[in-house]
Design an enzyme around this catalytic site. Structure first.
Site, PDB file in Angstrom:
ATOM      1  N   SER B 154       0.843  -1.217   0.000  1.00 20.05           N
ATOM      2  CA  SER B 154       0.000   0.000   0.000  1.00 20.05           C
ATOM      3  C   SER B 154       0.869   1.254   0.000  1.00 20.05           C
ATOM      4  O   SER B 154       1.683   1.437  -0.908  1.00 20.05           O
ATOM      5  CB  SER B 154      -0.911  -0.067   1.223  1.00 20.05           C
ATOM      6  OG  SER B 154      -1.813   0.999   1.207  1.00 20.05           O
ATOM      7  N   LEU B 155       0.799   2.098   0.998  1.00 17.55           N
ATOM      8  CA  LEU B 155       1.673   3.297   1.070  1.00 17.55           C
ATOM      9  C   LEU B 155       3.129   2.872   1.141  1.00 17.55           C
ATOM     10  O   LEU B 155       4.025   3.570   0.663  1.00 17.55           O
ATOM     11  CB  LEU B 155       1.308   4.121   2.302  1.00 17.55           C
ATOM     12  CG  LEU B 155       0.156   5.127   2.155  1.00 17.55           C
ATOM     13  CD1 LEU B 155      -0.034   5.884   3.466  1.00 17.55           C
ATOM     14  CD2 LEU B 155       0.435   6.108   1.029  1.00 17.55           C
ATOM     15  N   ASP B 177       0.096  -4.013  -4.065  1.00 17.53           N
ATOM     16  CA  ASP B 177      -1.081  -3.148  -4.196  1.00 17.53           C
ATOM     17  C   ASP B 177      -0.775  -1.711  -3.773  1.00 17.53           C
ATOM     18  O   ASP B 177      -1.338  -1.218  -2.798  1.00 17.53           O
ATOM     19  CB  ASP B 177      -2.251  -3.698  -3.363  1.00 17.53           C
ATOM     20  CG  ASP B 177      -3.569  -3.367  -4.048  1.00 17.53           C
ATOM     21  OD1 ASP B 177      -3.568  -3.201  -5.279  1.00 17.53           O
ATOM     22  OD2 ASP B 177      -4.587  -3.232  -3.335  1.00 17.53           O
ATOM     23  N   ARG B 191       5.517   9.115  -7.081  1.00 17.76           N
ATOM     24  CA  ARG B 191       5.048   7.738  -6.854  1.00 17.76           C
ATOM     25  C   ARG B 191       6.144   6.738  -7.202  1.00 17.76           C
ATOM     26  O   ARG B 191       7.229   7.109  -7.663  1.00 17.76           O
ATOM     27  CB  ARG B 191       3.821   7.471  -7.740  1.00 17.76           C
ATOM     28  CG  ARG B 191       4.139   7.617  -9.212  1.00 17.76           C
ATOM     29  CD  ARG B 191       2.956   7.201 -10.074  1.00 17.76           C
ATOM     30  NE  ARG B 191       3.165   7.535 -11.481  1.00 17.76           N
ATOM     31  CZ  ARG B 191       3.937   6.820 -12.311  1.00 17.76           C
ATOM     32  NH1 ARG B 191       4.581   5.757 -11.867  1.00 17.76           N
ATOM     33  NH2 ARG B 191       4.107   7.173 -13.573  1.00 17.76           N
ATOM     34  N   ASP B 193       7.942   4.120  -9.445  1.00 21.11           N
ATOM     35  CA  ASP B 193       8.032   3.987 -10.923  1.00 21.11           C
ATOM     36  C   ASP B 193       9.251   3.142 -11.275  1.00 21.11           C
ATOM     37  O   ASP B 193      10.105   2.924 -10.408  1.00 21.11           O
ATOM     38  CB  ASP B 193       8.115   5.379 -11.561  1.00 21.11           C
ATOM     39  CG  ASP B 193       9.447   6.047 -11.235  1.00 21.11           C
ATOM     40  OD1 ASP B 193       9.519   6.695 -10.176  1.00 21.11           O
ATOM     41  OD2 ASP B 193      10.417   5.836 -11.995  1.00 21.11           O
ATOM     42  N   ASP B 196      12.951   3.547 -10.060  1.00 25.27           N
ATOM     43  CA  ASP B 196      13.312   3.551  -8.642  1.00 25.27           C
ATOM     44  C   ASP B 196      14.217   2.387  -8.251  1.00 25.27           C
ATOM     45  O   ASP B 196      14.794   2.386  -7.174  1.00 25.27           O
ATOM     46  CB  ASP B 196      12.037   3.512  -7.762  1.00 25.27           C
ATOM     47  CG  ASP B 196      11.322   4.868  -7.815  1.00 25.27           C
ATOM     48  OD1 ASP B 196      12.022   5.880  -8.061  1.00 25.27           O
ATOM     49  OD2 ASP B 196      10.094   4.907  -7.642  1.00 25.27           O
ATOM     50  N   HIS B 264      -7.362  -5.658  -0.806  1.00 23.77           N
ATOM     51  CA  HIS B 264      -6.112  -4.906  -0.650  1.00 23.77           C
ATOM     52  C   HIS B 264      -5.038  -5.748   0.033  1.00 23.77           C
ATOM     53  O   HIS B 264      -3.860  -5.692  -0.316  1.00 23.77           O
ATOM     54  CB  HIS B 264      -6.425  -3.656   0.198  1.00 23.77           C
ATOM     55  CG  HIS B 264      -5.381  -2.590   0.148  1.00 23.77           C
ATOM     56  ND1 HIS B 264      -4.717  -2.217  -1.009  1.00 23.77           N
ATOM     57  CD2 HIS B 264      -4.866  -1.813   1.138  1.00 23.77           C
ATOM     58  CE1 HIS B 264      -3.866  -1.249  -0.733  1.00 23.77           C
ATOM     59  NE2 HIS B 264      -3.930  -0.985   0.568  1.00 23.77           N
TER      60      HIS B 264
END
Lengths: 97, 451
Positions: B154-155, B177, B191, B193, B196, B264
């Site tokens: 998630s985050l 996710d 974000r 990508d 990274d 999730h």
């Protein structure tokens, strides 16, 4: 079209049940006397099974269609619903015997 | 506005970090002391209890079981979650069964249990702190950037992206996710990508739009390999009614987590399952899920399909430039593994009849359940094609069994049978052909043997 979502009928695998008729799979299964019963897929060939009984739930599911639960049914076992067998395909067994 | 923290640098809330359509509310990240980031090291020497290490006090690392010269995998949780949640340390435990690594679970619940907009900014500080730790480990334990792999849920996936922006040549990032709000449609510096890390793989399991479907994960492809199990939006086993969902097999707490975000959370459950079942999650490269369901992307190329999860790097597409989408089906409960087969059959019989056909596969390693293939008018001498996601890897096939039925009375007692049946295995394109003799009535198994 998604089949109608039931709370008590047409239940998917994993949903809580108390009667096998509620389940799409027609098997409401519990591990032991104390655990909650959930809808589960019926037993495939060579898996453990229990013969069709009038009880709502099973410790082992009955076999898939076309298969037979090969068990020596003992009176005691059928009362406590604890006699188990193995799913076999009688057609094939008769050919190869 | 801007805020600066020693060791970690400065953080602004100018565009694109805030003040854009995707990020209307501006917040500055909290200081590291407030977030209280904790690094919990597990190794094969300490599988059950962690050793807490911190870059602020390097002696904690030298006193720990941390060893250079081997891979270090770091796992970060997401919004509202916490580092000592079971799934992180369980994942480490499973990895130790297959490899000797440093496994670090990162806890930042101090910064994740607040408003989402604040939490989405806090990950920048956490990313900087992780990068600071990696820098230190590289200096003192002769580790290279390629030795590090960050798994973020998630985050946590975007937090891993923050680390990748600071550590050039980071080995791998796995996004489980990645969170959608405040990240979908934002520029690559904000974000996760592909730039990274050397290799970025992503598993999308809740990719439906936030409004109106409450999908928390991103649908946008973010890495080199993007996997969309079951189409990426609705996971099997997540549609259970309320009572069945909360009263979970693993207990009420796991059930409550699933009630809130079942789709999730499936992303980390699939990854964990892939550690011990490498070839049970083969991804088929396909433009859309509709094309995949229609069978256009089957079987695997001769080089093989990439495996969703732990072993994704083993099969890499030729160029790194493009982004690739992969689809597969999974089970509705653990083990989530499935093996995909294409089944083509030619029928015989005395008359056409509407009905549902099922096939079960028998191989050297066992046999599968009966799998529904198609519900249609079964015409003699017609050929039909369908796909099976078997719950058992039956190995090389020895025979198959066919059965049909329909939910109506059949006074004429029609008989339908299989003349020839061809099964193609997805992973290596191998075909097996079987033949049946005669036809059978409803609910009677017909055994098909090698022709």
């Amino acid at each position: 079209p998604p089949q109608e979502k039931g709370i008590f009928i047409n239940l998917d695998n994993g949903e809580l049940c108390f009667q096998s008729a509620q389940c799409k799979s027609k098997c409401c299964h519990r591990h032991d006397g104390l655990s909650l019963a959930r809808c589960t897929s019926r037993a495939a060939e060579n898996q453990e099974c229990s013969p069709l009984t009038l009880y709502g739930t099973y410790y082992r599911c009955p076999c898939e269609s076309g298969l037979h639960c090969d068990t020596d049914i003992t009176i005691g076992g059928s009362i406590t619903n604890t006699n188990f067998g193995i799913c076999i395909d009688r057609n094939e067994k008769s050919i190869s015997d | 506005a801007e805020v600066c923290y020693d060791r970690l640098g400065c953080f602004t809330d100018n565009i694109p970090w805030a003040g854009t359509a995707e990020r209307p509310i501006a917040k500055l990240p909290w200081p590291p002391e407030q977030i209280n980031i904790r690094f919990m090291l597990f190794t094969r020497q300490n599988v059950l209890s962690y050793q807490e290490i911190t870059p602020v006090d390097p002696s904690t690392i030298s006193a720990s079981n941390y060893k250079g010269g081997r891979t270090t995998r770091m796992i970060t949780h997401g919004f509202v979650d916490k580092g000592d949640e079971n799934w992180l340390k369980d994942m480490c435990k499973m990895m130790f069964q297959v490899e000797d690594i440093n496994c670090i679970c990162i806890d930042w619940k101090g910064g994740s249990r607040t408003s989402y907009t604040q939490s989405a900014q806090n990950i920048r500080v956490i990313g900087a702190e992780i990068a600071y730790l990696i820098q230190l480990l590289m200096n003192d334990y002769n580790q290279k950037p390629a030795d590090f792999h960050i798994i973020g849920h998630s985050l946590g996936a975007h937090c891993a992206g923050e680390v990748g922006k600071r550590i050039k040549g980071l080995g791998r990032i796995t996004g489980l996710d990645p969170a959608e709000p405040y990240f979908q449609g934002t520029p690559i510096e904000v974000r996760l990508d592909p730039s990274d890390a050397v290799f970025v793989d992503v598993i999308h399991t809740d990719a439906a739009p936030l409004i109106p479907y409450l999908g928390l994960g991103m649908s946008q492809a973010l890495g080199h390999l993007d996997f969309y199990p079951n189409g990426g939006e609705q996971m099997p086993g997540c549609g259970k009614n309320v009572a069945s969902q909360i009263v979970d097999i693993d207990g009420i707490w796991e059930g409550t987590r699933d009630f809130v975000a079942c789709n999730h959370l499936r992303s980390y459950k699939y990854y964990a399952d892939s550690i011990l079942n490498p070839d049970g999650f083969l991804g088929y490269r396909c433009p859309t899920v509709e094309a995949f369901e229609a069978g256009n992307c089957f079987p695997c190329p001769t080089k093989g399909c990439p495996m969703m999860g732990h072993y994704a790097p083993q099969v890499r597409p030729a160029t790194n430039a493009e982004q690739f989408k992969f689809f597969l089906n999974t089970g509705d409960a653990r083990p989530f593994t499935r093996w995909r087969y294409k089944v083509t059959m030619t029928l015989i019989g005395d008359r056409a009849v509407k009905g549902l056909t099922k096939v079960s596969l028998y191989g050297v390693n066992g046999n599968s359940r009966q799998h529904e293939l198609f519900k249609t008018t079964l015409r003699p001498d017609s050929t039909y094609t369908g796909y099976i996601d078997s719950e058992v890897d039956v190995g090389d096939l020895l025979k198959a069994k066919f059965i049909w039925n329909n939910q109506q009375l059949n006074p004429l007692l029609p008989k339908i049978g299989v003349k020839t049946l061809t099964v193609q295995r997805g992973k290596d394109r191998q075909e097996f052909t079987f033949c049946g003799s005669g036809a059978v009535r409803e609910d009677v198994l017909q055994t098909l043997t090698p022709c």
